[in-house]
Write an enzyme that holds these catalytic residues in place. Sequence first.
Site, mmCIF file in Angstrom:
data_model
loop_
_atom_site.group_PDB
_atom_site.id
_atom_site.type_symbol
_atom_site.label_atom_id
_atom_site.label_comp_id
_atom_site.label_asym_id
_atom_site.label_seq_id
_atom_site.Cartn_x
_atom_site.Cartn_y
_atom_site.Cartn_z
ATOM 1 N N HIS A 10 0.819 -1.211 0.000
ATOM 2 C CA HIS A 10 0.000 0.000 0.000
ATOM 3 C C HIS A 10 0.851 1.260 0.000
ATOM 4 C CE1 HIS A 10 0.550 -0.890 4.350
ATOM 5 N NE2 HIS A 10 0.556 0.432 4.515
ATOM 6 N N GLU A 46 -8.343 4.154 9.102
ATOM 7 C CA GLU A 46 -7.851 3.995 7.739
ATOM 8 C C GLU A 46 -8.926 3.442 6.822
ATOM 9 O OE1 GLU A 46 -4.669 1.007 8.428
ATOM 10 O OE2 GLU A 46 -5.858 -0.278 7.127
ATOM 11 N N GLN A 57 -3.949 3.590 0.926
ATOM 12 C CA GLN A 57 -4.391 3.595 2.324
ATOM 13 C C GLN A 57 -4.529 5.046 2.776
ATOM 14 O OE1 GLN A 57 -1.472 2.730 5.504
ATOM 15 N NE2 GLN A 57 -2.829 1.096 6.141
ATOM 16 N N HIS A 81 3.729 6.938 4.230
ATOM 17 C CA HIS A 81 4.666 5.817 4.164
ATOM 18 C C HIS A 81 4.316 4.902 3.004
ATOM 19 C CE1 HIS A 81 1.457 3.983 6.755
ATOM 20 N NE2 HIS A 81 1.782 2.875 6.126
ATOM 21 N N GLU A 131 7.082 0.495 5.689
ATOM 22 C CA GLU A 131 6.405 -0.530 6.480
ATOM 23 C C GLU A 131 6.599 -1.869 5.786
ATOM 24 O OE1 GLU A 131 2.178 0.081 6.787
ATOM 25 O OE2 GLU A 131 1.938 -1.475 8.321
HETATM 26 CO CO CO Z 1 0.612 1.182 6.439
#
Ligand code: CO
Length: 137
Positions: A10, A46, A57, A81, A131
């Site tokens: 994502h 989210e 996301q 991120h 991540e």
């Molecule tokens: Co994330």
Amino acid sequence: MESLFSEIDHVAIAVHDLEAAIAWYEEVFGATVEHREVVESDGVAEALLRVADSYIQLLTPTRDDSPVAKYLAKRGEGLHHVGYRVRDCAVALESVKASGGRVIDQAPRPGSRGTTVAFIHPATSFGTLIELVEDSH
Ligand code: CO
């Protein structure tokens, strides 16, 4: 070395107004929300909008002291991120540490959607919060 990344899981975007952001992605791109979740431990709500085998996301804080709230106050809305899918989060995290990478999570932990995740600090990843996402579904 074989790549530890199997997919971009994502791209996470921090926003002030989650409903407005969802509506914009729906209206402009025809994107649809596949999953919504509040992650209390991270202080975020989210929405995941599917793009092929990956997601956009959209993230918004649920409380003033959440990391995303601090990010929005400091940097404003935008890319927060990138989540890369890995086969084994623990193996990937150890590889980052062994290579001198600075990590935020010393050990893998539960993420949204029942995933296992760990965050890598942007200081040693050229400015990008990364991540690692293990999705065993
Ligand atoms: Co994330």
